[in-house]
Design an enzyme around this catalytic site. Structure first.
Site, PDB file in Angstrom:
ATOM      1  N   ASP A 208       9.080   2.168   8.192  1.00  0.00           N
ATOM      2  CA  ASP A 208       8.607   2.952   6.944  1.00  0.00           C
ATOM      3  C   ASP A 208       8.393   1.504   5.726  1.00  0.00           C
ATOM      4  O   ASP A 208       7.334   1.855   4.774  1.00  0.00           O
ATOM      5  CB  ASP A 208       9.304   3.828   6.404  1.00  0.00           C
ATOM      6  CG  ASP A 208       8.545   4.589   5.033  1.00  0.00           C
ATOM      7  OD1 ASP A 208       7.636   5.186   5.123  1.00  0.00           O
ATOM      8  OD2 ASP A 208       9.229   4.373   4.090  1.00  0.00           O
ATOM      9  N   LEU A 289       6.077   8.424  -0.723  1.00  0.00           N
ATOM     10  CA  LEU A 289       4.901   8.263  -1.354  1.00  0.00           C
ATOM     11  C   LEU A 289       4.335   6.872  -0.929  1.00  0.00           C
ATOM     12  O   LEU A 289       3.315   6.579  -1.469  1.00  0.00           O
ATOM     13  CB  LEU A 289       5.050   8.294  -2.904  1.00  0.00           C
ATOM     14  CG  LEU A 289       5.318   9.856  -3.297  1.00  0.00           C
ATOM     15  CD1 LEU A 289       5.413   9.630  -4.946  1.00  0.00           C
ATOM     16  CD2 LEU A 289       4.177  10.726  -2.946  1.00  0.00           C
ATOM     17  N   ARG A 290       5.164   6.286  -0.092  1.00  0.00           N
ATOM     18  CA  ARG A 290       4.672   4.998   0.370  1.00  0.00           C
ATOM     19  C   ARG A 290       3.348   4.831   0.965  1.00  0.00           C
ATOM     20  O   ARG A 290       2.306   4.054   0.786  1.00  0.00           O
ATOM     21  CB  ARG A 290       5.483   4.184   1.234  1.00  0.00           C
ATOM     22  CG  ARG A 290       6.818   3.577   0.656  1.00  0.00           C
ATOM     23  CD  ARG A 290       7.668   2.606   1.439  1.00  0.00           C
ATOM     24  NE  ARG A 290       8.917   2.077   0.869  1.00  0.00           N
ATOM     25  CZ  ARG A 290      10.027   2.469   0.908  1.00  0.00           C
ATOM     26  NH1 ARG A 290      10.229   3.477   2.065  1.00  0.00           N
ATOM     27  NH2 ARG A 290      11.148   1.998   0.612  1.00  0.00           N
ATOM     28  N   GLY A 291       3.000   5.997   1.789  1.00  0.00           N
ATOM     29  CA  GLY A 291       1.823   6.067   2.534  1.00  0.00           C
ATOM     30  C   GLY A 291       0.735   6.252   1.717  1.00  0.00           C
ATOM     31  O   GLY A 291      -0.354   5.629   1.885  1.00  0.00           O
ATOM     32  N   VAL A 294       0.269   2.711  -0.179  1.00  0.00           N
ATOM     33  CA  VAL A 294      -0.452   1.787   0.368  1.00  0.00           C
ATOM     34  C   VAL A 294      -1.840   1.855   0.836  1.00  0.00           C
ATOM     35  O   VAL A 294      -2.800   1.129   0.884  1.00  0.00           O
ATOM     36  CB  VAL A 294       0.568   1.549   1.552  1.00  0.00           C
ATOM     37  CG1 VAL A 294      -0.329   0.658   2.711  1.00  0.00           C
ATOM     38  CG2 VAL A 294       1.996   0.860   1.295  1.00  0.00           C
TER      39      VAL A 294
END
Length: 355
Positions: A208, A289-291, A294
């Protein structure tokens, strides 16, 4: 001794990036990370002999130059305090002048058997105690600052070392502590990992942390396989002549990257598109919230690469599988989705399919 460019190429020939065929997904992910390093790096997984390492190392030729403070072991940026070492900041505060030079964005290879000291750097405790100075021997994280750190077979690397790399990549700083002495230095780099899925995947928690995940497969088309074999034979026979054949395309792509990096800050992504990206992430049950972050960054980087100032659904469609597929896996025993599930959800929410 002065070495000409041709002399260096004869000693260490690098296969041209623009000559690589059949691995467009990997090439695009690498280019987007060079345009916007804040995407967070890329994990490249694929079969043996599919050109993963060749493609990553071919990126070196395309990397633009950056200004640095001469003789600084951390590639300190003379114009950005956040990217300066402590010594450079002290020089600035004391009104001392910098000698500024330029280098290509560095690419550092991390050996599989590297120790934590080799990666992070070491403190000479004896010198620190007897002379009262912080004697620090920089490691690979210092050399990789403002550059690229490449780890081949990252899935075979010790999990603790992977954690160290990812923490440094995420925070932009590396801290070494020994016997009550602490030293920190900037360490902002693009982390590129590669590996063979047959030898095991990284844990979901580690995966992740990579901005993107791309899959590389063996080319099935016979004509394309023959083309690849012929290209490799031509390169092995005369690397200089082969590279000269691609000199123009290499220079054009290098300039395209340079222009895209300058243009990136001007690229906009509409509020409605951002809402739909977050809706996809929510409906796919992606943690954190990384998705979202990015995908937004990657879409803007692609728009910049295409010389556009506004993101369209087409750019999002192209990058969203790279950004989300590795975040779907909750169980370490599950395999990573090919990206089809992400594309189906994209088409459902955006009402858009690739033509």
């Amino acid at each position: 001794m002065n070495l000409t460019k041709n002399t260096v190429e004869r000693e260490r020939p690098i296969f041209p990036f623009t000559a690589i065929v059949g691995q467009e997904e990997m090439k695009l992910a690498l280019l987007l990370n060079v345009i916007d390093p804040k995407i967070g790096g890329v994990m490249v997984m694929g079969d043996r002999g599919t050109g993963k390492s060749t493609t990553v190392r071919a990126l070196v030729d395309l990397l633009p130059e950056i200004p640095i403070i001469a003789n600084d072991p951390f590639n300190s940026d003379p114009y950005d305090l956040d990217l300066m070492s402590e010594e450079a900041r002290n020089m600035l505060q004391n009104g001392e002048d910098f000698i500024i030079s330029t280098i290509k964005i560095p690419m550092i290879d991390l050996p599989l058997g590297a120790t934590e000291d080799r990666v992070c750097g070491t403190i000479d405790i004896e010198k620190a105690l007897t002379e009262g100075i912080k004697a620090f021997e920089p490691g690979l994280l210092a050399k990789a600052n403002r550059g690229i750190l490449y780890v081949d077979e990252v899935n075979l690397l010790d999990d603790h070392l992977v954690d160290v790399l990812l923490d440094a990549a995420a925070s932009g700083w590396n801290t070494v502590e020994r016997e009550g002495i602490s030293i920190s230095h900037p360490s902002r780099f693009i982390l590129i990992g590669s590996g063979n899925p047959e030898e095991g995947e990284l844990r979901p928690q580690l995966l992740d942390r990579f901005g993107m995940h791309v899959k590389v497969g063996t080319v099935k088309e016979p004509n394309l396989r023959v083309q690849i074999v012929e290209q490799r034979s031509s390169f092995d026979k005369d690397p200089i002549q082969f590279r000269d054949t691609y000199r123009s395309s290499q220079d054009n792509l290098s300039q395209q990257i340079k222009d895209a990096r300058k243009r990136l800050s001007q690229v906009n992504i509409g509020y409605e598109l951002r809402i739909k990206i977050s809706q996809i992430c929510a409906e796919l049950n992606i943690d954190g919230l990384r998705g979202d972050i990015v995908t937004n960054r990657a879409a803007k980087a692609l728009a910049a690469l295409k010389n556009c100032e506004k993101v369209t659904p087409k750019e999002i469609f192209m990058v969203i599988p790279f950004c989300l597929r590795h975040r779907l896996r909750k169980d370490p025993l599950e395999s990573i989705d090919s990206g089809l599930l992400v594309q189906e959800k994209f088409s459902e929410i955006f009402g858009y399919t690739s033509k």
